[in-house]
Design an enzyme around this catalytic site. Sequence first.
Site, PDB file in Angstrom:
ATOM      1  N   GLN A   1      -4.888 -12.619 -12.846  1.00  0.00           N
ATOM      2  CA  GLN A   1      -4.753 -11.394 -13.562  1.00  0.00           C
ATOM      3  C   GLN A   1      -3.446 -11.250 -14.084  1.00  0.00           C
ATOM      4  OE1 GLN A   1      -5.951  -8.928 -10.247  1.00  0.00           O
ATOM      5  NE2 GLN A   1      -5.127  -7.448 -11.172  1.00  0.00           N
TER       6      GLN A   1
ATOM      7  N   GLN B   1      -9.714  -0.406 -16.041  1.00  0.00           N
ATOM      8  CA  GLN B   1     -10.390  -1.538 -15.083  1.00  0.00           C
ATOM      9  C   GLN B   1     -11.496  -0.956 -14.343  1.00  0.00           C
ATOM     10  OE1 GLN B   1      -7.594  -3.624 -11.948  1.00  0.00           O
ATOM     11  NE2 GLN B   1      -8.348  -1.674 -10.666  1.00  0.00           N
TER      12      GLN B   1
ATOM     13  N   HIS C   1      -3.397   4.232  -2.514  1.00  0.00           N
ATOM     14  CA  HIS C   1      -4.461   3.140  -1.879  1.00  0.00           C
ATOM     15  C   HIS C   1      -5.066   3.927  -0.672  1.00  0.00           C
ATOM     16  CE1 HIS C   1      -1.555   0.219  -3.446  1.00  0.00           C
ATOM     17  NE2 HIS C   1      -2.661  -0.119  -4.140  1.00  0.00           N
TER      18      HIS C   1
ATOM     19  N   LEU D   1       0.584  -1.190  -0.013  1.00  0.00           N
ATOM     20  CA  LEU D   1      -0.177   0.143  -0.098  1.00  0.00           C
ATOM     21  C   LEU D   1       0.960   1.056   0.003  1.00  0.00           C
ATOM     22  CD1 LEU D   1      -2.689  -1.101   2.665  1.00  0.00           C
ATOM     23  CD2 LEU D   1      -2.735  -1.311   0.079  1.00  0.00           C
TER      24      LEU D   1
ATOM     25  N   SER E   1       2.496   0.573  -7.257  1.00  0.00           N
ATOM     26  CA  SER E   1       3.482  -0.287  -6.517  1.00  0.00           C
ATOM     27  C   SER E   1       4.659  -0.652  -7.555  1.00  0.00           C
ATOM     28  CB  SER E   1       2.806  -1.634  -6.142  1.00  0.00           C
ATOM     29  OG  SER E   1       1.717  -1.300  -5.419  1.00  0.00           O
TER      30      SER E   1
HETATM   31  O1  PAF Z   1      -6.338  -2.452  -8.834  1.00  0.00           O
HETATM   32  C1  PAF Z   1      -5.810  -3.513  -8.332  1.00  0.00           C
HETATM   33  O2  PAF Z   1      -4.889  -3.580  -7.469  1.00  0.00           O
HETATM   34  C2  PAF Z   1      -6.531  -5.017  -8.756  1.00  0.00           C
HETATM   35  O3  PAF Z   1      -6.470  -5.087 -10.138  1.00  0.00           O
HETATM   36  C3  PAF Z   1      -7.618  -5.338  -8.142  1.00  0.00           C
HETATM   37  C4  PAF Z   1      -8.797  -4.656  -8.436  1.00  0.00           C
HETATM   38  C5  PAF Z   1      -7.532  -5.298  -6.385  1.00  0.00           C
HETATM   39  C6  PAF Z   1      -7.995  -6.830  -8.460  1.00  0.00           C
HETATM   40  O4  PAF Z   1      -7.142  -7.649  -8.166  1.00  0.00           O
END
Ligand code: PAF
Length: 288
Positions: A62, A156, A38, A34, A189
């Site tokens: 993913q 996203q 975040h 984080l 990150s």
């Molecule tokens: O954006 C992210 O960190 C990731 O794609 C998520 C939304 C937590 C899904 O794993």
Amino acid sequence: MIPAVSDPATLRRQVRQWRAAGETTALVPTMGDLHQGHLRLVAAARERAARVVVSIFVNPLQFGPGEDYEQYPRVLERDRARLADEGADLVFAPSVEALYPRGVDATTRLTVPDLEAVLCGAERPGHFSGVATVVAKLFNATEPDIAVFGEKDYQQLLLLRRMAEDLDFAVEIAGVATVREDDGLALSSRNGYLTEEERARAPTLHATLQSVADRLMAGERDFPMLERDAMAQLQEAGMEPSYIAIRRAHDLAIPTTDERPEALRVLGAARLGRARLIDNVPVGVPEP
Ligand code: PAF
């Protein structure tokens, strides 16, 4: 230290108890490691709901072959300490087995047509299907009233809104403006993969996107030419751009030239050393 649970059933029980007491819950899905970006999401969640759950899960679904799944930083205790003063109530940190008991390859996956195969999805096949699947599972485990995502991952954000709408999740999806370093680099990150020399060049991505946005505001409408110019600028800075795209902000469709500039978004991705950087900017709307 903020409490953490790893079992979806325990999380659901807790959130249901809060609901029974009349309290709303916001979910902030993350993969951990984080940073201030975040923490801004957590603050936004805090403003919108009585209770805040932060999920921390590096989602294997993913990541494609050859991507950084193994190297992705896993620093749960540091993350929990970082959340201590942020007003979050609970961390949900499941294991891979808890979320995918049948195994990663055997699990049911979602697809989100139109939005998952373009831009970042063209370079990362399966990525957005993995994101949509894990977020749907997080929604089922948490049953949140609201979920908060950063605009840095703009594709996203739109894709998850579409997924939630199509699958009738009763959750509001809130987007929060990108948090940047003083030189414009979006917090991520993956910035940790940059060498000192690459870090000095990395803000070129944001500067380039912003210059496209400024030219659009000034009335330029040759989108392919603006995109080509920006790609060349990134190459001159020693980056390997994947795409620069001027898109309609609400659905990422290719705009017509009579679109209002404020209805557009400029998005880009580029490799710099080990890092794949992504960013995007609105047009004619200053970021906070
Ligand atoms: O954006 C992210 O960190 C990731 O794609 C998520 C939304 C937590 C899904 O794993």
